[in-house]
Design an enzyme around this catalytic site. Structure first.
Site, PDB file in Angstrom:
ATOM      1  N   PHE A   1      47.238  36.826  30.830  1.00  0.00           N
ATOM      2  CA  PHE A   1      45.898  36.291  31.073  1.00  0.00           C
ATOM      3  C   PHE A   1      45.605  36.184  32.572  1.00  0.00           C
ATOM      4  O   PHE A   1      44.478  36.447  33.012  1.00  0.00           O
ATOM      5  CB  PHE A   1      45.751  34.929  30.399  1.00  0.00           C
ATOM      6  CG  PHE A   1      45.439  35.017  28.941  1.00  0.00           C
ATOM      7  CD1 PHE A   1      44.158  35.321  28.515  1.00  0.00           C
ATOM      8  CD2 PHE A   1      46.419  34.824  27.987  1.00  0.00           C
ATOM      9  CE1 PHE A   1      43.852  35.421  27.165  1.00  0.00           C
ATOM     10  CE2 PHE A   1      46.129  34.919  26.637  1.00  0.00           C
ATOM     11  CZ  PHE A   1      44.847  35.225  26.220  1.00  0.00           C
ATOM     12  N   HIS A   2      46.583  35.798  33.372  1.00  0.00           N
ATOM     13  CA  HIS A   2      46.373  35.748  34.825  1.00  0.00           C
ATOM     14  C   HIS A   2      46.067  37.136  35.377  1.00  0.00           C
ATOM     15  O   HIS A   2      45.184  37.288  36.234  1.00  0.00           O
ATOM     16  CB  HIS A   2      47.609  35.170  35.519  1.00  0.00           C
ATOM     17  CG  HIS A   2      47.672  33.673  35.510  1.00  0.00           C
ATOM     18  ND1 HIS A   2      48.092  32.957  34.416  1.00  0.00           N
ATOM     19  CD2 HIS A   2      47.355  32.749  36.467  1.00  0.00           C
ATOM     20  CE1 HIS A   2      48.039  31.662  34.692  1.00  0.00           C
ATOM     21  NE2 HIS A   2      47.594  31.508  35.917  1.00  0.00           N
ATOM     22  N   GLU A   3      46.788  38.132  34.891  1.00  0.00           N
ATOM     23  CA  GLU A   3      46.546  39.494  35.372  1.00  0.00           C
ATOM     24  C   GLU A   3      45.175  39.995  34.944  1.00  0.00           C
ATOM     25  O   GLU A   3      44.470  40.658  35.723  1.00  0.00           O
ATOM     26  CB  GLU A   3      47.643  40.419  34.856  1.00  0.00           C
ATOM     27  CG  GLU A   3      47.501  41.866  35.290  1.00  0.00           C
ATOM     28  CD  GLU A   3      47.643  42.054  36.790  1.00  0.00           C
ATOM     29  OE1 GLU A   3      47.015  42.989  37.327  1.00  0.00           O
ATOM     30  OE2 GLU A   3      48.363  41.261  37.428  1.00  0.00           O
ATOM     31  N   LEU A   4      44.753  39.679  33.714  1.00  0.00           N
ATOM     32  CA  LEU A   4      43.439  40.119  33.246  1.00  0.00           C
ATOM     33  C   LEU A   4      42.311  39.521  34.078  1.00  0.00           C
ATOM     34  O   LEU A   4      41.327  40.200  34.387  1.00  0.00           O
ATOM     35  CB  LEU A   4      43.256  39.738  31.777  1.00  0.00           C
ATOM     36  CG  LEU A   4      44.017  40.574  30.740  1.00  0.00           C
ATOM     37  CD1 LEU A   4      43.834  39.990  29.355  1.00  0.00           C
ATOM     38  CD2 LEU A   4      43.569  42.024  30.771  1.00  0.00           C
TER      39      LEU A   4
ATOM     40  N   SER B   1      50.975  33.786  29.417  1.00  0.00           N
ATOM     41  CA  SER B   1      50.257  33.271  30.586  1.00  0.00           C
ATOM     42  C   SER B   1      50.096  34.336  31.661  1.00  0.00           C
ATOM     43  O   SER B   1      49.032  34.459  32.284  1.00  0.00           O
ATOM     44  CB  SER B   1      51.008  32.057  31.143  1.00  0.00           C
ATOM     45  OG  SER B   1      50.379  31.580  32.319  1.00  0.00           O
TER      46      SER B   1
END
Length: 646
Positions: A572-575, A569
């Site tokens: 994906f948040h960082e991306l 998770s």
């Protein structure tokens, strides 16, 4: 055809090269916002002696039509009108009057002030509008009647109340001109070198001048009797500001008064001196990394530009509130519209129009929002495809097992089922979903209306509250700790409202609208996450089904399985933030991973003190500390990256 030189025109090629070189070496010395009836227009005075004007509406339309110039990150805007005003550079431009009868005044290297009626100038489609007014600097007589060269005029200041225009000239003098007669009323002598700038202080019958000699002078305008019934005005220096030693002085490059005419800002070298004029006291000296070339007041704040591509904002005590990247590599002019829009002009013939929230209106920079949207769609598609492959693998394995007598196990893949799943408001695939009998068109219309209203409300909060707070902040991990805490707390409330609106618009309205249009029957898109007990959103369900449970089936302990789910998770948040910003600082990643120890701490405290403690911890980290801190961190890291790239 490539390489065909039969139609080659050497003269046209040479002319295009010279024109391009002229544009690249052009410098904008001054910008000025226009009065009515064109309040969204501004005039540009350039080093080639031309005056050009643009309007905000034309800039927006041009940005939509032409996009970006090749190889550059700024828009090449075509002016709506242009006139050659001076033989040589045009140094300053001002408006005399505030209505449609206002005069557009300019001065330049030819030693003349020329004036046009603004309405005629703006409405004209020709490039040779004749001026209505022309004031010529006096030439001093030398030996045997020889005349000195015409001194240039570097700055203009207007005082419509007294019907006067003041000019700063290259002969070390300032002149007061009568607008009715076009004659000189007063001459202000005292500087030892040519003047760069001047401002009029009509409330105190004073003018202030700045010179190459490193001093600023305050001149009083007094009435002197010449007979019993007649008086004349004369100028007298009443105060000298600056160092008189030649070795340690820098030229006074710019001056500005605030609206009350009580505060004066003087740009001198790499410093800005802030003076309280009623007290005749210098209250602060602001240091700048580069030489200051223009300053102006925005209420109780100071805008500054100089020999760097940055627009800086200070308070009266000298604290740096914000800095914004601007297009000119060296800026000579900053002007402020009453709505807060700023025009910065400088080297390269560039004018960067910046909104009150820091966005560049001329560049129409919407790459971040589009980048976030594309990354979210990419992540959603990837998660759906993983779920589709993972689920079908399990079904195929079960269908091919030894227990083939089970009629409930069937393996069937079709393009129709994949297309429905890609549109359905879920991330977890299954062969069939509960379906609703019909589409409630009235209900869908009401939800769309709510979506539009709350999206507009969210945008209003961002523009009115979050953007000004973020723009006037410093990096939260650098500088004063108490100041950083104050900015985070001030940002927490509007940030919470935006997050709640975003959650309501997406998870409650949009997913339900999509489900209704697709007759999708499972409407559990979230649980009562605000009680810090359960989440239940589609992403959480995907993590549990495709990361957590597979780890447990492979005999991975529970705690490492939880950490792995949070790790996926966090990536994906960082991306979704780092890719649109083109900046990997891992703040979003660390924010998600910080929840791992927080989960165990919260569970321990809940068992010992009750559920209320866990709820308090969640809301403190979520509203007050977590998201506002991430917003500030990413904003300032993004601004610093842009500054280094320039």
């Amino acid at each position: 055809m490539y390489g065909d030189a039969t139609n080659w025109n050497e003269d046209e090629y040479r002319e295009s090269i010279l024109k391009e070189r002229e544009i690249q070496t052009r410098t904008v010395f001054r910008t000025a916002w226009a009065p009515n009836p064109n309040p969204d227009a501004f005039v540009v005075a350039s080093s080639d002696g031309t005056l050009a004007f643009h309007s905000m509406s034309s800039l927006v339309s041009q940005s939509a039509a032409f996009g970006y110039s090749k190889g550059e990150d700024f828009m090449v805007a075509v002016p709506e009108g242009m006139v050659r005003a001076h033989e040589g550079p045009a140094y300053d431009v001002k408006f005399y009057g505030e209505d449609e009868d206002a005069l557009l005044l300019s001065c330049g290297d030819d030693g003349r002030v020329r004036g046009w009626k603004w309405r005629d100038f703006a409405d004209s489609t020709e490039n040779h509008v004749k001026p209505l007014l022309e004031l010529t600097n006096p030439q001093h007589k030398g030996p045997w009647g020889a005349l000195s060269p015409m001194p240039e005029i570097n700055a203009i200041s207007v005082d419509p109340q007294s019907g006067s225009v003041y000019t700063a000239a290259g002969d070390s003098c300032a002149y007061c001109w009568d607008m009715e007669s076009g004659k000189i009323k007063m001459i202000f002598k005292g500087h030892s070198d040519y003047l760069h700038c001047l401002v009029s202080r009509s409330s105190a019958s004073q003018i202030l001048t700045g010179s190459e000699d490193g001093t600023a002078r305050i001149w009083g305008i007094f009435l002197v009797p010449i007979s019993i019934f007649s008086y004349c005005k004369t100028g007298k220096c009443i105060k000298v500001i600056g160092c008189l030693e030649k070795k340690s002085r820098f030229r006074i490059s710019s001056m500005a008064l605030d609206e009350s005419e009580s505060w004066l800002a003087c740009g001198q070298g790499k410093n800005i001196a802030v003076w309280n004029l009623p007290a005749s006291e210098c209250v602060s000296t602001i240091s700048s990394p580069a030489h200051v070339q223009d300053v102006m007041f925005d209420e109780k704040q100071i805008l500054s530009v100089g020999a760097e591509p940055l627009l800086r904002r200070f308070d009266l005590n000298g604290a740096l509130l914000s800095q914004i990247q601007c297009a000119p590599s060296s800026a000579f002019s900053v002007s402020l519209h009453p709505t807060g829009v700023v025009a910065v002009g400088g080297y390269g013939g560039l004018v960067d129009v910046i909104s009150q929230f820091g966005s560049h209106l001329c560049t129409c920079d919407s790459a971040f929002l589009s980048g976030v949207t594309l990354m979210l769609l990419t992540c959603i598609v990837w998660l759906k495809l993983v779920s589709y492959a993972h689920t079908n693998y399990d079904i195929r394995t079960l269908a091919n097992s030894s227990d083939k007598a089970n009629p409930e196990v069937s393996y069937y893949v079709s393009l129709k089922s994949l297309a429905y799943f890609m549109l359905a408001p879920t991330l977890c695939y299954q062969p069939s979903y509960p379906r609703s009998p019909c589409i409630r068109k009235g209900w869908v219309a009401r939800q769309f209306a709510k979506l539009i209203i709350f999206t507009g409300f969210m945008g209003f909060i961002i523009e009115q509250y979050i953007n000004p707070i973020v723009r006037n902040s410093k990096h939260p991990l650098k500088g004063d700790l108490l100041y950083g805490v104050e900015r985070v707390l001030k940002l927490s409330v509007p940030n919470l409202y935006v997050w709640l609106c975003m959650f309501y618009c997406f998870f409650h309205l949009w997913l339900n609208i999509l489900a209704e249009l697709l007759c999708f029957g499972d409407r559990e898109f979230y649980k009562d996450w605000w009680n810090a007990k359960s989440v239940g959103d589609p992403v959480h369900k995907w993590m549990v089904r495709h990361v957590y449970f597979p780890c447990l089936r492979r005999n991975i302990p529970k705690v490492p399985a939880i950490i792995l789910a949070f790790l996926v998770s966090a990536v994906f948040h960082e991306l979704c933030i780092a890719v649109p910003c083109r900046l990997f600082k891992l703040w979003a990643f660390l924010g998600i991973m910080f929840q791992v120890p927080l989960v165990f701490i919260t569970n321990y405290l809940q068992e010992r003190f009750g559920s209320m403690v866990g709820n308090m911890i969640f809301w403190f980290t979520f509203c007050i500390f977590g998201q506002p801190m991430c917003v500030l961190l990413y904003y300032h890291d993004l601004m610093n990256r842009k500054g280094k790239m320039s």
